[in-house]
Design a protein around this motif. Sequence first.
Motif, PDB file in Angstrom:
ATOM      1  N   HIS A 116       0.865  -1.176   0.000  1.00 15.94           N
ATOM      2  CA  HIS A 116       0.000   0.000   0.000  1.00 15.94           C
ATOM      3  C   HIS A 116       0.896   1.219   0.000  1.00 15.94           C
ATOM      4  CE1 HIS A 116      -3.439  -2.532   0.870  1.00 15.94           C
ATOM      5  NE2 HIS A 116      -2.756  -3.108   1.826  1.00 15.94           N
ATOM      6  N   SER A 117       0.647   2.097  -0.916  1.00 19.39           N
ATOM      7  CA  SER A 117       1.489   3.284  -0.993  1.00 19.39           C
ATOM      8  C   SER A 117       1.243   4.173   0.212  1.00 19.39           C
ATOM      9  CB  SER A 117       1.155   4.032  -2.287  1.00 19.39           C
ATOM     10  OG  SER A 117       1.874   5.237  -2.300  1.00 19.39           O
ATOM     11  N   HIS A 118       2.301   4.622   0.831  1.00 22.43           N
ATOM     12  CA  HIS A 118       2.176   5.521   1.972  1.00 22.43           C
ATOM     13  C   HIS A 118       2.687   6.902   1.607  1.00 22.43           C
ATOM     14  CE1 HIS A 118       2.170   1.506   3.895  1.00 22.43           C
ATOM     15  NE2 HIS A 118       1.321   2.052   4.716  1.00 22.43           N
ATOM     16  N   GLN A 119       2.511   7.270   0.330  1.00 17.84           N
ATOM     17  CA  GLN A 119       3.085   8.523  -0.139  1.00 17.84           C
ATOM     18  C   GLN A 119       2.618   9.721   0.664  1.00 17.84           C
ATOM     19  OE1 GLN A 119       5.430   9.290  -2.634  1.00 17.84           O
ATOM     20  NE2 GLN A 119       5.760   7.126  -2.340  1.00 17.84           N
ATOM     21  N   GLU A 120       1.317   9.745   1.007  1.00 20.71           N
ATOM     22  CA  GLU A 120       0.790  10.908   1.763  1.00 20.71           C
ATOM     23  C   GLU A 120       1.451  11.013   3.117  1.00 20.71           C
ATOM     24  OE1 GLU A 120      -3.728  10.991  -0.020  1.00 20.71           O
ATOM     25  OE2 GLU A 120      -3.447  11.207   2.141  1.00 20.71           O
ATOM     26  N   LYS A 121       1.581   9.851   3.780  1.00 21.13           N
ATOM     27  CA  LYS A 121       2.206   9.855   5.109  1.00 21.13           C
ATOM     28  C   LYS A 121       3.684  10.265   4.991  1.00 21.13           C
ATOM     29  CE  LYS A 121       1.932   8.451   9.536  1.00 21.13           C
ATOM     30  NZ  LYS A 121       2.267   7.187  10.182  1.00 21.13           N
ATOM     31  N   VAL A 122       4.341   9.796   3.916  1.00 21.53           N
ATOM     32  CA  VAL A 122       5.748  10.149   3.710  1.00 21.53           C
ATOM     33  C   VAL A 122       5.874  11.674   3.560  1.00 21.53           C
ATOM     34  CG1 VAL A 122       7.663   9.992   2.059  1.00 21.53           C
ATOM     35  CG2 VAL A 122       6.426   7.927   2.713  1.00 21.53           C
ATOM     36  N   TYR A 123       4.989  12.274   2.772  1.00 22.94           N
ATOM     37  CA  TYR A 123       5.034  13.735   2.587  1.00 22.94           C
ATOM     38  C   TYR A 123       4.759  14.472   3.890  1.00 22.94           C
ATOM     39  CZ  TYR A 123       5.603  13.810  -2.460  1.00 22.94           C
ATOM     40  OH  TYR A 123       6.120  13.684  -3.723  1.00 22.94           O
ATOM     41  N   GLU A 124       3.813  13.951   4.642  1.00 27.79           N
ATOM     42  CA  GLU A 124       3.449  14.594   5.915  1.00 27.79           C
ATOM     43  C   GLU A 124       4.642  14.581   6.864  1.00 27.79           C
ATOM     44  OE1 GLU A 124      -0.135  12.784   7.614  1.00 27.79           O
ATOM     45  OE2 GLU A 124       0.775  13.158   9.587  1.00 27.79           O
ATOM     46  N   ILE A 125       5.303  13.415   6.969  1.00 34.30           N
ATOM     47  CA  ILE A 125       6.448  13.285   7.869  1.00 34.30           C
ATOM     48  C   ILE A 125       7.617  14.143   7.355  1.00 34.30           C
ATOM     49  CG2 ILE A 125       8.191  11.661   8.745  1.00 34.30           C
ATOM     50  CD1 ILE A 125       5.956   9.536   8.804  1.00 34.30           C
ATOM     51  N   ALA A 126       7.826  14.110   6.047  1.00 33.15           N
ATOM     52  CA  ALA A 126       8.919  14.908   5.469  1.00 33.15           C
ATOM     53  C   ALA A 126       8.707  16.403   5.737  1.00 33.15           C
ATOM     54  CB  ALA A 126       9.017  14.640   3.966  1.00 33.15           C
ATOM     55  N   ASN A 127       7.448  16.835   5.667  1.00 29.61           N
ATOM     56  CA  ASN A 127       7.130  18.242   5.962  1.00 29.61           C
ATOM     57  C   ASN A 127       7.498  18.601   7.382  1.00 29.61           C
ATOM     58  OD1 ASN A 127       6.153  19.622   3.737  1.00 29.61           O
ATOM     59  ND2 ASN A 127       4.185  18.566   3.850  1.00 29.61           N
ATOM     60  N   ALA A 128       7.202  17.672   8.303  1.00 34.35           N
ATOM     61  CA  ALA A 128       7.486  17.927   9.718  1.00 34.35           C
ATOM     62  C   ALA A 128       8.982  18.113   9.948  1.00 34.35           C
ATOM     63  CB  ALA A 128       6.953  16.767  10.562  1.00 34.35           C
ATOM     64  N   PHE A 129       9.816  17.433   9.142  1.00 39.51           N
ATOM     65  CA  PHE A 129      11.270  17.557   9.262  1.00 39.51           C
ATOM     66  C   PHE A 129      11.834  18.584   8.286  1.00 39.51           C
ATOM     67  CE2 PHE A 129      12.675  14.396  12.264  1.00 39.51           C
ATOM     68  CZ  PHE A 129      11.630  13.494  12.322  1.00 39.51           C
ATOM     69  N   HIS A 130      10.988  19.255   7.555  1.00 37.91           N
ATOM     70  CA  HIS A 130      11.408  20.255   6.558  1.00 37.91           C
ATOM     71  C   HIS A 130      12.343  19.648   5.509  1.00 37.91           C
ATOM     72  CE1 HIS A 130       9.583  23.076   9.271  1.00 37.91           C
ATOM     73  NE2 HIS A 130      10.416  22.723  10.228  1.00 37.91           N
ATOM     74  N   ILE A 131      12.064  18.435   5.097  1.00 39.88           N
ATOM     75  CA  ILE A 131      12.911  17.781   4.080  1.00 39.88           C
ATOM     76  C   ILE A 131      12.093  17.363   2.867  1.00 39.88           C
ATOM     77  CG2 ILE A 131      14.770  16.979   5.618  1.00 39.88           C
ATOM     78  CD1 ILE A 131      13.348  14.222   5.661  1.00 39.88           C
ATOM     79  N   GLN A 132      10.915  17.988   2.684  1.00 37.47           N
ATOM     80  CA  GLN A 132      10.061  17.574   1.565  1.00 37.47           C
ATOM     81  C   GLN A 132      10.751  17.833   0.233  1.00 37.47           C
ATOM     82  OE1 GLN A 132       9.548  19.912   3.741  1.00 37.47           O
ATOM     83  NE2 GLN A 132       8.523  21.716   2.927  1.00 37.47           N
ATOM     84  N   HIS A 133      11.666  18.808   0.179  1.00 34.07           N
ATOM     85  CA  HIS A 133      12.369  19.114  -1.068  1.00 34.07           C
ATOM     86  C   HIS A 133      13.422  18.046  -1.403  1.00 34.07           C
ATOM     87  CE1 HIS A 133      14.776  20.668   2.204  1.00 34.07           C
ATOM     88  NE2 HIS A 133      15.829  20.689   1.422  1.00 34.07           N
ATOM     89  N   LEU A 134      13.699  17.153  -0.437  1.00 37.57           N
ATOM     90  CA  LEU A 134      14.724  16.117  -0.650  1.00 37.57           C
ATOM     91  C   LEU A 134      14.136  14.773  -1.042  1.00 37.57           C
ATOM     92  CD1 LEU A 134      17.012  16.756   2.470  1.00 37.57           C
ATOM     93  CD2 LEU A 134      17.381  17.560   0.141  1.00 37.57           C
ATOM     94  N   LEU A 135      12.812  14.673  -1.055  1.00 39.45           N
ATOM     95  CA  LEU A 135      12.178  13.364  -1.174  1.00 39.45           C
ATOM     96  C   LEU A 135      12.597  12.586  -2.417  1.00 39.45           C
ATOM     97  CD1 LEU A 135       8.530  13.946   0.115  1.00 39.45           C
ATOM     98  CD2 LEU A 135      10.294  12.499   1.121  1.00 39.45           C
ATOM     99  N   HIS A 136      12.769  13.296  -3.537  1.00 39.45           N
ATOM    100  CA  HIS A 136      13.107  12.587  -4.769  1.00 39.45           C
ATOM    101  C   HIS A 136      14.587  12.690  -5.100  1.00 39.45           C
ATOM    102  CE1 HIS A 136       8.943  11.690  -5.289  1.00 39.45           C
ATOM    103  NE2 HIS A 136       8.649  12.952  -5.126  1.00 39.45           N
ATOM    104  N   HIS A 137      15.367  13.030  -4.074  1.00 46.44           N
ATOM    105  CA  HIS A 137      16.810  13.076  -4.261  1.00 46.44           C
ATOM    106  C   HIS A 137      17.409  11.719  -3.931  1.00 46.44           C
ATOM    107  CE1 HIS A 137      17.650  17.619  -4.323  1.00 46.44           C
ATOM    108  NE2 HIS A 137      16.369  17.456  -4.494  1.00 46.44           N
ATOM    109  N   GLU A 138      18.449  11.391  -4.651  1.00 41.08           N
ATOM    110  CA  GLU A 138      19.190  10.158  -4.404  1.00 41.08           C
ATOM    111  C   GLU A 138      19.745  10.193  -2.976  1.00 41.08           C
ATOM    112  OE1 GLU A 138      20.219   7.430  -6.520  1.00 41.08           O
ATOM    113  OE2 GLU A 138      21.149   6.787  -4.660  1.00 41.08           O
ATOM    114  N   TYR A 139      19.443   9.129  -2.183  1.00 42.09           N
ATOM    115  CA  TYR A 139      19.825   9.124  -0.772  1.00 42.09           C
ATOM    116  C   TYR A 139      21.344   9.197  -0.603  1.00 42.09           C
ATOM    117  CZ  TYR A 139      20.274   7.494   4.053  1.00 42.09           C
ATOM    118  OH  TYR A 139      20.599   7.391   5.388  1.00 42.09           O
TER     119      TYR A 139
END
Lengths: 257, 331
Positions: A112-135
Motif C-alpha cells: 500500500h502506498s504511503h506517499q501521503e504519510k511520507v510527505y506529511e512526515i517529510a514536511n514535519a522535518f522540513h525535508i520535503q524538497h529532498l524526497l526525490h533526491h538520491e539518498y
Amino acid sequence: MKPILEVKNMSICYERIVVDDVSLSLYQSEVVGLLGRNGCGKSTLLKGIMGGFPKCEGQVYVYEKDYFAMNTKTRAQYLSMLTQRFDIMEGIDAADMIEFGSYVYSSLWSYHSHQEKVYEIANAFHIQHLLHHEYTKLSEGQKQLVQLARLTMQNTPVLLLDEPDSALDFDNRHMIFQWIQEMIKHHQKTGLIVLHDPVVAFMYCDRILLMEQGRIINEIQPQKETCDEITLKMQSLYPHLIVKKDIETNQYYCLTK
Amino acid sequence: MKKKHLKWIYIVLFLLIVCCGSLLIGSYHLSLDEILLLISGQSTDVMAQQVFYTLRMPRVLMGLLAGMALGVAGAVYQMIFSNPLASPDLTGVASGASLGAALAIVIGAGSAFEMIIGSFVMGLLALLFVILLVKMTGSQHATTYILAGIIISALADASIMIFKYISDPLGELAAIEFWIMGSLSAITLNHMLITFFSMMIPLVLLLLCHRQIVMLSLGDDNARYLGLNAQTFRIAVLLLTTWMVATIVAMTGVISFVGLIAPHIAYLILKKRTGSFLLISGCIGSLIILVGDMLARSLIPGAELPLSILTIFFSTPVFIFWMMKQRGRIQ
C-alpha cells in the motif's frame, strides 16, 4: 511502574569483552542517555539489544515479553534503531527510505502506498524538497533527518538512537532533540540515546547512564541532583569536567579544570 | 504524462519493434504482411507457417523469456549482494548448468531433454553447494556468498575443462563449446512452453518481493531493524533466482553478461532501483538477447554465431561508460 524495555545481564564478546553484564530498565515517556568515551561499548550495547549478536548472553524484555523469542518483523514493531551508518547502493531516494519504515506493518506481498504519510512526515522535518533526491548523494546531516523520518514512519514504542546529533548543524541538532522529546513525551514512547556531549545529555535526558569499558558505572538524574553531585559522578569519565547550571536560563554548561 | 511513464512506453515500443524485426529476419525471409497474416491465422503459405510457428516464433518468445529472466536475476543479485558487479554467474549456477550439459554430452546422453535435465539439476546443485559452504563458514555476509560462488564456479569450470580435454574433438568438443557460448537456434515450441511455465513462478514471486529485495541491499543489520529476516530471505531469493536462471541456461546454454549489463542499463534509464527497476531490467535483457540473436543469424550468411559473442560485444561499451561514470568514486 513496570519498565517498557528491560535488559538483563547482557554481555557481548568478540575478541574482547565489549559489553560486560549490563542491566538497565527504561520506562514510558522517558529519555535515557548513554554517555561514555569512544570504544566503551555504547553502540555495541544498542546493537545487542536489537538482536545483532545472536550468541550474546543476557535477555531483553519489551512489555515483559521476551524480545529475542519474537520473529524479526514483530521485533521491528517494538524497537527501532537509528544507526551511525547506513551505507547503501545508489538508486534509492529519500522517499523510498522513509517508506521502508512502513514495512513492519505490511504483509509479505501486499503493497500500500504511503506517499501521503511520507510527505506529511517529510514536511514535519522540513525535508520535503529532498524526497526525490538520491539518498547516497545527500549530506550526512540530511541523511540523518531522513533516517529520523523513517523512524517516525516505523512508529515503535521504543527508540534506540545512536548519536542522532552527529553531523548535524546547530539548528538541526536542536530540531532533532525537540523531535525526540515530542515523540517520547507526547506520544508516550521510550528512548535510549547514545550521546557524546554531556551538556546535551543534561538538557534533554531524564536519566543518564555512564558507561566505561563495557559496564554501566553510574547513573545521573539531572533534574533531581545538584551540579556538585553530577560533577562527582562524572569524575571517572571526565576528570577535568565541572558541571554548572545557569540559574536564570536553567541551562547546563561545562567547564574544564 | 509523467516522465517515468514515457520511459516505460518507449522501452515497450522498442521491444515490440525488435520482436517484429526478429520475426522477419532469418534464412527464410518473412515480410511484415506475411507475419500479420500468420498471426491472424489467415496465411495459406505452408512453408511460412512451418517456419513461423515451429522456428521463428518460439525463438523470439524464448529470447523474450531468457532476457527477462536473466535481466531480473542480474538486478536481484546486484541488490541482495549490494554489489554492482554481481551477476547470476556469481553463485555458480551458470557454470554448474554448463557442467551438467557438458557431462550429458560426454557420457552420450546428449539428447535435448537429457541436457536440459542435466543443466537444471547441476545448476541448482551448484547453488546448494554455495549455501553449504556459507553455512560452514558461519558467516552469512554477502561477501561470503560471492566468495563461495567463485569457488564453486571455478570448480565447475575446471571440470568442464577436463570434459573438453577428454571429449571427441570432431563431435563432442564442438557441441560443448557451442552450448557454452549460448544460442537460440535449437529452440522449439516445447522448449519455449516448458521455459515459460517453469520460470513464471519464480519470476512473479521475485517481482512481488521487489521491496524486500531492495531492503536486502541496505545490509543485513539494517534490513533486520526494518523487520526483514535478511538471512532467510536471501536464501529464498537465491533459490528462486537460481531456479529461473537454471531453467534458461538449461535451454539456451550460457548467454554471457546479460544479467550483468541489463540492470546497469535499466539504472541509467530510470535512475532508481525501486519501482519498476526489476521489470525494466528484464525488458532490457530481452532487448539485448533479441538484438544479439538477430545479428547472430544475419551477420554471416548461411551460418549462425553463438549468442554470447554478441552480448559480450554489446556489454563492453556499456561497462566502459559505467567505469567512466565511476571516476573519482572508486578508491
